[in-house]
Enzyme design. Structure first.
Site, PDB file in Angstrom:
ATOM      1  N   SER A 551       0.804  -1.253   0.046  1.00 34.98           N
ATOM      2  CA  SER A 551      -0.001  -0.224   0.197  1.00 34.98           C
ATOM      3  C   SER A 551       0.977   1.252  -0.040  1.00 34.98           C
ATOM      4  CB  SER A 551      -0.680   0.089   1.227  1.00 34.98           C
ATOM      5  OG  SER A 551      -1.464   1.162   1.453  1.00 34.98           O
ATOM      6  N   TYR A 564      -3.093  -0.608  10.423  1.00 34.63           N
ATOM      7  CA  TYR A 564      -2.997  -0.822   9.011  1.00 34.63           C
ATOM      8  C   TYR A 564      -1.766  -0.324   8.356  1.00 34.63           C
ATOM      9  CZ  TYR A 564      -4.181  -0.990   3.750  1.00 34.63           C
ATOM     10  OH  TYR A 564      -4.484  -1.125   2.603  1.00 34.63           O
TER      11      TYR A 564
END
Length: 674
Positions: A551, A564
């Protein structure tokens, strides 16, 4: 006429007892209209080259002018030049389109019967390969079926069968030595009835008069292992075997532990019979002249088996090269490869190999046919296949070589086997679809097993994709998924660590359970998958790819996202660490850094979208557009765009790249790698 032929072909081809996959052909003769004169013309419709009776459609038929086909007898140059007759078929075709005529066209056209079937049934080939096949044919069928000595398929064989039909008006068919059966009839129904009668009569005779144990006594220690132990050993050996079978060219594999395979390998005569090889031309074109047989009992350890298989493989390659040299001449095609297509492991089963999953599976099916043939021949007589020289003439036949050369160029990921986690939705699903389109066999792994299987079914048959349940946080589940992959396709080449989830919370609201969950799925899950996959890749010695879907948050984090973003940073560094460690095994490890993938995303659908929309103060349905507007390109990122990056990293153009992170975020300057 055509509808009857298609229906008969499909019925016969649907039953394995009648013929093997893509084996045999059927024909019908009738009257059509000459488009030039408008007059009637006698035609023959026959299954074309490369088709399969069970799935035959009208498009798979060759249509020929019967008068012109039979007139070719006047220019037949003799058996030494009979291959030239195949090119002549082009000059007797009726109309445009249709399939290319096969080598068996003469068998159908020259026989004076309205309907003809040529099939490869196990029971018929058992008689055809028995040492006293001519005597057995007379004993079993009387004058109704006539023996034809072995002859390679072609024009002369058609002439031989036509002569038998003329000289034996009461006969309904033939046993073709070393090959199969041919039957005929005035009507389609009669032809099919005669074909089935020959097949069933041969089978009944074997059952009634054959020796009950044609493969000999049980070999102590060679009996089938218990189910779980057998499958575990097969999964452990599969990567080793695929590596050996891919020495010349990477192969896809198939495994079966069918009862007839295990029974054959448990009996004393299996080494002798396996060494004799297969006989029917359709068999050894796919299985090679003989298999590689492990000469250790089922009780041998995986390590012992692996060492011995490597030794046997070296000897197999030397033997195959010698076989080629014995029979090749100046006009022979180059040797296609010396690796085995079939490997037999006592107590475990059979591994078969090919350029794709279907080819590998069909090769295994053909060797199962061969086992049934050997059983029938040994039950009544002695198995005596055609000699080695004739096998070589079939395997390296110029016509077969031409057929191979006509195959389309392979797709970029052909022979590659991919496993994608989190594959039931979003990026994982799009990635699995893209890899399959590029030629890979794909294992879709997801904690929702039903959804994974549904997604796999959308891609294609089990020859292309399978779905498996896999909780990536569970070591046993990861091991089971790897075993399912290697047993389905032979091994692994490309792993995509995509499984993930996110809980968008500020620091003070993030619980230790939130932290553990996200790290378990993404950091630990990626580690477990990569570790298990690396064991397979290293055992194969074929290199490979591991791709992490990371990501942009692994580089630059947004607010209220600590768990996250931290686990994504963990994944990002796993890429670097594993690239450094696995490079010596030619395993490349790279990452993809997406951002703002909203549409189709399983993460966003699970509540993450609503949470992030709240953080940014926009409606959830506008979140994708919001993310797009903050990028340099002002474009929304979709799952398909991430899949494109995975293919770019693994499709062959970047084969010297490892340790790289590719951003797929439409341009987020703050996440530029430095």
């Amino acid at each position: 006429m055509v509808d009857e032929l298609i229906a008969r072909s499909n019925r016969l081809g649907a039953e394995p007892k009648n013929t093997n996959y893509a084996g045999g052909n059927a024909s019908a003769k009738g009257t059509g209209t000459d488009p030039v004169t408008g007059g009637a013309v006698d035609l023959m419709w026959v299954k074309g080259s490369g088709g399969d009776l069970g799935t035959l459609t009208a498009r798979g038929l060759a249509v020929l002018r019967l008068d012109r086909l039979r007139a070719l007898s006047d220019v037949y140059p003799g058996v030494e030049r009979e291959d030239e007759m195949v090119a002549a078929f082009d000059h007797v075709l009726h109309g445009k389109g249709g399939a290319a005529p096969s080598i068996d066209t003469a068998m159908h056209g020259l026989v004076e019967a309205e309907h003809v079937d040529h099939l490869h049934p196990d029971s018929g080939i058992a008689i055809a390969t028995a040492a006293d096949g001519p005597e057995l044919t007379r004993e079993i069928f009387g004058d109704a079926v006539v023996w034809v000595p072995w002859r390679r398929p072609g024009w002369q064989l058609g002439e031989d069968i036509a002569a038998i039909k003329r000289e034996h008006p009461d006969a309904v068919g033939t046993i073709l030595g070393g090959h199969g059966v041919t039957a005929w009839g005035t009507t389609s129904e009669e032809c099919e009835r005669n074909s089935r009668w020959i097949i069933d009569t041969a089978a009944a005779h074997i059952d009634a008069h054959g020796e009950p144990e044609p493969f000999g006594a049980v070999l102590p220690g060679y009996e089938a292992l218990p189910d779980d132990e057998r499958r575990a050993k097969a999964a452990a050996l599969a990567p080793v075997l695929r590596g050996l079978a891919s020495t010349d060219k990477r192969q896809v594999g198939h495994f079966t532990d069918a009862p007839e395979v295990l029974e054959f390998l448990a009996r004393a005569e299996h080494p002798r019979l396996a060494e004799l090889g297969t006989s029917c031309p359709d068999h050894f074109l796919r299985t090679k002249v003989k298999p590689l047989v492990l000469d250790l009992p089922a009780t041998a350890t995986v390590e012992e088996c692996s060492r011995r298989l490597a030794e046997l493989h070296e000897q197999y390659r030397a033997d195959y090269a010698a076989y080629y040299r014995r029979h090749a001449d100046a006009d022979s095609p180059a040797m296609r490869g010396a690796d085995p297509a079939i490997v037999l492991v006592p107590g475990v089963g059979m591994f078969s190999y090919g350029s794709d999953k279907q080819t590998a599976r069909v090769a295994g099916e053909f060797y199962r046919n061969a086992i049934n043939v050997m059983r029938g021949a040994e039950a009544l007589s002695t198995y005596a296949p055609i000699d080695e020289r004739e096998k070589f003439r079939i395997e390296y036949w110029a016509l077969e070589e031409a057929k191979l050369q006509r195959r389309p160029a392979p797709a970029p990921l052909a022979t590659r086997i991919a496993l994608v986690t989190g594959a039931a939705s979003g990026i994982g699903r799009a990635t699995a679809q893209r890899l399959a389109r590029e030629g890979a066999c794909v294992v879709l792994a997801d904690r929702d097993g039903d959804a994974a299987r549904d997604a796999a079914a959308e891609i294609g048959s089990s020859d292309t994709a399978i779905g498996v349940r896999c909780d990536v946080t569970d070591e046993d589940a990861v091991s089971a998924a790897m075993s399912a992959a290697v047993l389905a396709f032979g091994g692994l080449d490309l792993i995509v660590n995509n499984a993930g989830l996110s809980l968008s919370k500020p620091l003070l609201e993030t619980t230790s359970a939130d932290w553990d969950l996200q790290h378990d799925v993404m950091a630990k899950g990626s580690f477990l998958i990569s570790r298990a996959a690396a064991q397979v890749l290293i055992a194969q010695e074929l290199g490979g790819d591991i791709v992490y879907i990371v990501s942009k948050n692994g580089v630059f984090a947004g607010p209220n996202n600590i768990a996250y973003s931290a686990t994504k940073a963990d994944q990002a560094h796993q890429v670097r660490l594993l690239a450094a460690e696995l490079g010596e095994h030619a395993i490349r490890v790279n990452g993809v850094n997406p951002d703002g993938v909203v549409r189709g995303s399983g993460i966003f659908a699970g509540g993450w979208g609503a949470q992030r929309a709240k953080v940014y103060g926009v409606p959830e349905e506008e979140l994708g557009a919001f993310y797009a507007q903050r990028t340099l390109l002002k474009r929304e990122v979709l799952p398909e765009h991430v899949a494109n990056a995975v293919f770019a990293l693994t499709g062959g153009e970047l084969d010297h790249t490892t340790g790289l992170h590719v951003p797929v975020d439409a341009g987020v300057a703050a996440a530029f790698l430095r």
